[in-house]
Design an enzyme around this catalytic site. Structure first.
Site, short mmCIF file in Angstrom:
data_model
loop_
_atom_site.label_atom_id
_atom_site.label_comp_id
_atom_site.label_asym_id
_atom_site.label_seq_id
_atom_site.Cartn_x
_atom_site.Cartn_y
_atom_site.Cartn_z
NE ARG A 71 -3.85 -2.22 0.30
CZ ARG A 71 -3.61 -3.40 -0.27
NH1 ARG A 71 -2.56 -3.57 -1.05
NH2 ARG A 71 -4.44 -4.39 -0.11
CB SER A 119 -9.72 -1.73 4.74
OG SER A 119 -10.35 -2.92 4.32
CD GLU A 140 -5.82 -0.21 3.08
OE1 GLU A 140 -5.51 -1.15 3.84
OE2 GLU A 140 -6.39 -0.38 2.01
C1 LIG Z 1 -15.75 -0.32 -0.94
C2 LIG Z 1 -14.27 -0.08 -1.02
C3 LIG Z 1 -13.40 -1.14 -1.20
C4 LIG Z 1 -12.03 -0.92 -1.29
N1 LIG Z 1 -11.21 -1.99 -1.49
C5 LIG Z 1 -9.88 -1.80 -1.62
C6 LIG Z 1 -9.01 -2.91 -1.87
O1 LIG Z 1 -9.43 -4.05 -1.98
N2 LIG Z 1 -7.68 -2.67 -1.98
C7 LIG Z 1 -7.16 -1.40 -1.89
O2 LIG Z 1 -5.94 -1.24 -2.03
N3 LIG Z 1 -7.96 -0.34 -1.65
C8 LIG Z 1 -9.30 -0.50 -1.53
N4 LIG Z 1 -10.12 0.57 -1.28
C9 LIG Z 1 -9.53 1.91 -1.08
C10 LIG Z 1 -9.49 2.78 -2.36
O3 LIG Z 1 -10.46 2.36 -3.27
C11 LIG Z 1 -8.15 2.70 -3.01
O4 LIG Z 1 -7.18 3.15 -2.11
C12 LIG Z 1 -8.09 3.55 -4.29
O5 LIG Z 1 -6.96 3.17 -5.02
C13 LIG Z 1 -8.08 5.05 -4.03
O6 LIG Z 1 -8.22 5.72 -5.28
P1 LIG Z 1 -8.95 7.13 -5.43
O7 LIG Z 1 -8.81 7.56 -6.83
O8 LIG Z 1 -10.34 7.06 -4.90
O9 LIG Z 1 -8.05 8.03 -4.50
P2 LIG Z 1 -8.51 9.17 -3.48
O10 LIG Z 1 -9.32 8.55 -2.38
O11 LIG Z 1 -9.11 10.31 -4.19
O12 LIG Z 1 -7.10 9.60 -2.90
C14 LIG Z 1 -6.31 8.70 -2.16
C15 LIG Z 1 -4.88 9.26 -2.08
O13 LIG Z 1 -4.30 9.20 -3.38
C16 LIG Z 1 -3.85 10.48 -3.78
N5 LIG Z 1 -4.04 10.60 -5.23
C17 LIG Z 1 -5.17 10.38 -5.95
N6 LIG Z 1 -4.95 10.61 -7.25
C18 LIG Z 1 -3.63 10.98 -7.36
C19 LIG Z 1 -2.80 11.36 -8.45
N7 LIG Z 1 -3.23 11.43 -9.70
N8 LIG Z 1 -1.51 11.69 -8.16
C20 LIG Z 1 -1.03 11.64 -6.91
N9 LIG Z 1 -1.77 11.29 -5.84
C21 LIG Z 1 -3.06 10.97 -6.07
C22 LIG Z 1 -4.67 11.47 -2.99
O14 LIG Z 1 -3.99 12.70 -2.82
C23 LIG Z 1 -4.84 10.73 -1.67
O15 LIG Z 1 -3.73 10.93 -0.83
C24 LIG Z 1 -11.51 0.38 -1.19
C25 LIG Z 1 -12.39 1.46 -1.02
C26 LIG Z 1 -13.76 1.24 -0.94
C27 LIG Z 1 -14.68 2.41 -0.79
#
Ligand SMILES: Cc1cc2nc3c(=O)[nH]c(=O)nc-3n(C[C@H](O)[C@H](O)[C@H](O)COP(=O)(O)OP(=O)(O)OC[C@H]3O[C@@H](n4cnc5c(N)ncnc54)[C@H](O)[C@@H]3O)c2cc1C
Length: 317
Positions: A169, A221, A313
């Site tokens: 992660r 999570s 996380e």
């Molecule tokens: C129902 C559910 C299930 C999930 N299951 C998993 C799983 O199985 N495994 C897992 O790893 N995660 C899981 N997640 C967590 C999440 O989906 C992941 O961490 C996802 O990759 C976050 O992406 P996001 O675009 O929504 O990022 P955001 O939530 O918008 O941002 C997260 C972080 O990434 C940074 N960020 C976003 N885009 C960029 C960019 N272009 N450049 C630099 N930094 C950036 C942001 O600044 C922030 O610090 C889950 C979430 C939910 C709601």
């Protein structure tokens, strides 16, 4: 009254409520907000933040973000770079593309290798930054290279997989804590059978629908699973039955929270999920303060019972 500001090619909005951009539906307003669709717009927004001497936060799909009730006193930069193309088995994908759309694309092009990501919410940028993973897969396994934009030097950087320093992660982008904006990634897949790829993706989606509390707004999570090596020796036998390898031997935090008697604990509008205790759900009117309270309570109780310090996380804004 709030007004829109046009800087070079990009529109900057003032006083934008952030709850609508978070999967949690929680969060106060951003002082400024910019939805950037190309590198030029990203550069303009970065320069605007610099001129105003304001912090900048990069927003992806908001699926991992606990946004403060006070909002963000700076510039929220939503990364909406949406290119998506395949050259043979290599896919170039913009950071703003939703993982779900990337998966549809892999089915359309009969490209195998990302099936584990079925149902993974959020954007490619968010997934690369946090090296998202599930079902023993991690995004790093398929990354050839990543392009990013350094907000201090204003330069575009290209890194190969090794230089991205992916870990559990984590990545160099996470270590740099917002200094670089991920623009795009090149992903290496292999030819497969479209129907089989689609079925494998759907299987993961179904698994998630069954186990995750999707009936409530959530951000996945709350805590990382616990490396088995960090579990005190006296508990090793007791947890042995739940250890899983993902991507190395871990104890699911959901189990520890449940055993600490916290399943269903409620504070204000937030609740430790009954269905999956590592999720803290928004019952409808939760504030960030409600969620923060429960995070603190869970950490305290798990430490009291197991001597384990849980690591978050989720990302806080
Ligand atoms: C129902 C559910 C299930 C999930 N299951 C998993 C799983 O199985 N495994 C897992 O790893 N995660 C899981 N997640 C967590 C999440 O989906 C992941 O961490 C996802 O990759 C976050 O992406 P996001 O675009 O929504 O990022 P955001 O939530 O918008 O941002 C997260 C972080 O990434 C940074 N960020 C976003 N885009 C960029 C960019 N272009 N450049 C630099 N930094 C950036 C942001 O600044 C922030 O610090 C889950 C979430 C939910 C709601």
């Amino acid at each position: 009254m709030a007004k829109d500001i046009q800087i070079a090619s990009v529109k900057i909005l003032e006083g934008v409520p952030l709850d609508r951009y978070s999967n949690y539906r929680i969060g106060g307003p951003a002082r400024y907000f910019c939805d950037a669709t190309n590198e030029e717009e990203i550069r303009a927004a970065v320069l605007f933040a610099r001129e105003q001497k304001l912090p900048l936060f990069i927003l992806g799909g908001g699926t991992n973000l606990l946004i403060s009730d006070k909002g963000f006193q700076g510039v929220i930069l939503k990364s909406s770079l949406m290119q998506l193309e395949a050259q043979g088995e290599t896919v170039s994908v913009g950071a703003g593309v939703m993982v779900a759309d990337l998966l549809k694309f892999t089915i359309e092009h009969s490209l195998s290798g990302l099936e584990w990501a079925g149902g993974l919410p959020g954007t490619v940028g968010g997934a690369v930054r946090g090296n998202a993973g599930a079902f023993r897969g991690e995004i790093k396994d398929r990354i050839l290279s990543v392009e990013s934009f350094d907000i201090q030097t204003l330069e575009t950087i290209s890194r190969d997989n090794v230089a991205c320093k992916f870990g559990y992660r984590s990545s160099i982008f996470k270590e740099k804590d917002g200094r670089e904006i991920i623009l795009s990634a090149k992903i290496r897949l292999e030819k497969g059978d479209a129907a089989k790829i689609a079925a494998a993706i759907q299987e993961k989606i179904n698994y998630r629908l069954e186990r995750h509390p999707m009936e409530y707004p959530n951000i996945g999570s709350t805590f990382k699973n616990v490396d088995l090596n960090l579990v005190p020796k006296i508990w090793r036998d007791a947890v042995a039955k739940v250890v899983k390898v993902d991507p190395f031997p871990v104890v699911p935090t959901a189990y520890l929270i449940s055993e600490a008697g916290l399943r269903g604990t409620q504070h204000g509008g937030a609740m430790v999920s009954q269905k999956h205790p590592n999720f803290i759900v928004n019952l409808g009117n939760a504030t960030a303060a409600d969620v923060e309270y429960l995070i603190g309570a869970v950490k305290e109780r798990v430490y009291e019972k197991y001597g384990i310090r849980l690591e978050e996380e989720i990302q806080r804004v």
